[in-house]
Design an enzyme around this catalytic site. Structure first.
Site, PDB file in Angstrom:
ATOM      1  N   GLU A 342       0.796  -1.236   0.000  1.00 21.92           N
ATOM      2  CA  GLU A 342       0.000   0.000   0.000  1.00 21.92           C
ATOM      3  C   GLU A 342       0.828   1.288   0.000  1.00 21.92           C
ATOM      4  OE1 GLU A 342      -3.812  -1.568   2.528  1.00 21.92           O
ATOM      5  OE2 GLU A 342      -2.024  -1.052   3.657  1.00 21.92           O
TER       6      GLU A 342
HETATM    7  C1  TNX Z   1      -4.153  -4.201   4.801  1.00 20.82           C
HETATM    8  S1  TNX Z   1      -2.433  -6.550   4.413  1.00 20.82           S
HETATM    9  C2  TNX Z   1      -2.875  -3.912   5.222  1.00 20.82           C
HETATM   10  C3  TNX Z   1      -2.633  -3.463   6.590  1.00 20.82           C
HETATM   11  C4  TNX Z   1      -3.905  -3.312   7.350  1.00 20.82           C
HETATM   12  C5  TNX Z   1      -4.827  -4.459   7.028  1.00 20.82           C
HETATM   13  C6  TNX Z   1      -6.085  -4.468   7.809  1.00 20.82           C
HETATM   14  C7  TNX Z   1      -1.453  -5.461   4.157  1.00 20.82           C
HETATM   15  C8  TNX Z   1      -0.230  -5.895   3.547  1.00 20.82           C
HETATM   16  N1  TNX Z   1      -1.775  -4.194   4.484  1.00 20.82           N
HETATM   17  O1  TNX Z   1      -1.905  -2.267   6.591  1.00 20.82           O
HETATM   18  O2  TNX Z   1      -3.614  -3.297   8.704  1.00 20.82           O
HETATM   19  O3  TNX Z   1      -5.146  -4.408   5.662  1.00 20.82           O
HETATM   20  O4  TNX Z   1      -6.831  -5.604   7.580  1.00 20.82           O
END
Ligand code: TNX
Length: 539
Positions: A342
């Site tokens: 992300e």
């Molecule tokens: C996605 S899974 C994210 C996290 C969040 C999570 C909450 C991932 C690699 N990144 O930053 O905490 O969703 O479910």
């Protein structure tokens, strides 16, 4: 002549006396129920079980012995003794065969030159007089000890009399894991969890034969690991968390303590420093790291994707070099998780450039990089591992490049998803995940074209945006993480929801005894006491 016959009689008498003494001492099982090892509530389900319908009697006169008496094996035997005491109050000696009261033996035996190349393989042979646990490594013996623990009846002081023994169903088990990597992840960044909390989670993972714990040590809301060359990371970056709480961090001594505690249970700790996104806390401590052009403020909300390191500054890589070096020095395991998820405000080209430079730094410190599935677009070594969480295309690219994949599909393996609409904690961006949904899927078939040979293993991540303490953590993790342990260890043929459902219901006495506040899903018939075979003995 006379002397010889006298001697002979004396010898015979001595032998008879010895035998009689032995007979008198040895308790006889005079009546035991027909047992069925194959119906015991073991999780993960072992590969092969052959029931012989009799039983081994466990009591104070049982001794534990290892062959050879090596340091590793002795430690596994002592662990077993401690756990038997925890389960039953019995205090069994280790490697003291001269103990006059040894009626029955639990032998932990290291096999040499076996064809079985799996380090975690073990065999158990349980008969009336002995339990033989054999493995080629102490690690295999340790996994076998968990199976044995799951077969031990719960005993409390007031229920075990001198004329009773508690029975472990007899038979043979031959077992080894389906996947090499079987883990869970704790997000200690969004909310901090202390060393004792992490240790309790490790104990629980070990009971279900998991072998890795990934610690998500840094994120926008907090930096949780001391880096001696960059002290403000924890001084400033460590003192916030979601919701504005006090945060916290592990000193390097704390971290080493966790690593050593896990290693005793053959669990590898994987440290994660999430970057180039999810880095607000780091940039708050050292603003030169920041690449989003905005003023840095502490972040206590749960939005993601707004932060990034400046990927074009050499000083940023000098900083990362120090971080990776210091953490690698206190991490004996082979992996370093560099995050990579992300990074929504990092330009694609910058992101790929960044990941490929970080991969080189990780390699310089003799670790293999793991990254969330977004990393696959970068020019990285095929020894790097992609952790699939949401984008199947990314996972496929990883496999095409010859990389291994860890499966952590949000829709199945995310422990932070709510169970249902009335769940007290959790998010639901990947859907609701009731206990059956979490269990009913086949890793080898989850993504078309990604087969067993491409999959290093599976992981169940627990993100902590909505949980602030152990009770809430346990509510989300249990019982779902137990199902993931079985998914990682047992073969597809050995997994079946109807059968698993009964076995997981029978975990309640253990979870209660561990003071785990599991989510009492209505899909499961939770048993309040452990089924035991108990027998009355006569001298
Ligand atoms: C996605 S899974 C994210 C996290 C969040 C999570 C909450 C991932 C690699 N990144 O930053 O905490 O969703 O479910």
């Amino acid at each position: 002549m006379k002397i010889t016959s006298l001697l002979k009689s004396i010898l015979i008498l001595t032998a008879v006396l010895a035998i009689t003494a032995c007979e008198q001492k040895k308790k006889k099982i005079i009546d035991f129920p027909k047992t069925d090892l194959a119906k015991e509530n073991m999780i993960p389900k072992p590969l092969k079980i052959n029931a012989t319908n009799s039983a081994f009697g466990l009591d104070q006169n049982t001794v534990i012995h290892t062959s050879p008496d090596s340091e590793d094996l002795h430690a596994v035997a002592q662990y077993l003794s401690d756990k038997i005491k925890w389960h039953t109050q019995l205090d069994l000696v280790v490697n003291n065969m001269s103990s006059s009261s040894s009626d029955r033996v639990i032998l932990i035996k290291q096999l040499e030159g076996s064809d079985n190349t799996n380090n975690e393989a073990y065999e158990l042979t349980i008969s009336q007089d002995s339990v033989i646990l054999s493995a080629t490594t102490a690690e295999g013996a340790f996994r076998g000890v968990q199976t044995l623990r799951q077969l031990i009846p719960e005993i409390s002081n007031d229920t075990l009399s001198d004329t009773e023994m508690w029975l472990i169903p007899s038979g043979e088990i031959a077992d080894h894991p389906n996947f090499e990597y079987r883990g869970s992840m704790l997000d200690v960044a969004r909310h901090f969890f202390n060393v004792e909390d992490v240790k309790k989670y490790i104990d629980l993972l070990a009971y279900y034969k998991m072998n890795t714990l990934h610690l998500h040590l840094t994120d926008d809301q907090g930096w949780r690991i001391e880096i001696k060359s960059w002290p403000k990371l924890t001084e400033i970056g460590g003192s916030s968390e979601v919701g504005g709480g006090p945060g916290g961090f592990y000193t390097q001594e704390d971290y080493k303590d966790i690593v050593a505690y896990a290693a005793k249970q053959y669990i590898t700790i994987i440290p994660e420093v999430d970057m180039p996104g999810h880095t607000n806390a780091a940039s708050l401590a050292y603003p030169f790291l920041n690449g989003n052009g905005k003023k840095i403020e502490p972040h206590t909300g749960i939005e993601v994707g707004f932060s990034t390191f400046d990927t074009r500054k050499d000083t940023v890589y000098a900083f990362i070099d120090d971080v990776v070096r210091e953490i690698s020095e206190i991490t004996p395991g082979p992996y370093f998780h560099a995050g990579g998820d992300e990074s929504l405000v990092t330009k694609k080209a910058d992101f790929n450039y960044f990941i490929s430079r970080v991969d080189k730094i990780v390699k310089k410190y003799n670790k293999r990089m793991i990254g969330w599935d977004e990393i696959v677009h970068a020019d990285i070594d095929t020894t790097a591992i992609a952790q699939f969480w949401s984008n199947e295309e990314n996972a496929k690219i990883a496999v095409e490049k010859g990389m291994k994949v860890i499966l952590a599909p949000g829709k199945k393996a995310y422990l932070d998803m709510k169970y249902d609409t009335v769940s007290q904690y959790g998010l639901h961006w990947a859907g609701y995940i009731p206990v059956d949904t979490a269990y009913i899927w086949t890793p080898e078939k989850y993504i078309k074209g990604i087969n067993k040979e491409h999959i290093l293993g599976i992981e169940a991540p627990l993100w902590s945006e909505t949980i602030t303490n152990m009770e809430e953590l346990e509510y989300l993790a249990f019982p779902r993480v137990i199902g993931h342990a079985e998914l990682g260890w047992s073969t597809e043929e050995n997994r079946n929801w109807e059968d698993y459902k009964v076995r997981v219901g029978n975990q309640a006495p253990y979870l209660d005894k561990m003071n785990v506040k599991y989510y009492p899903s209505k899909l499961i018939d939770w048993k309040k006491s452990k089924h035991t075979y108990k027998t009355i003995l006569k001298d």
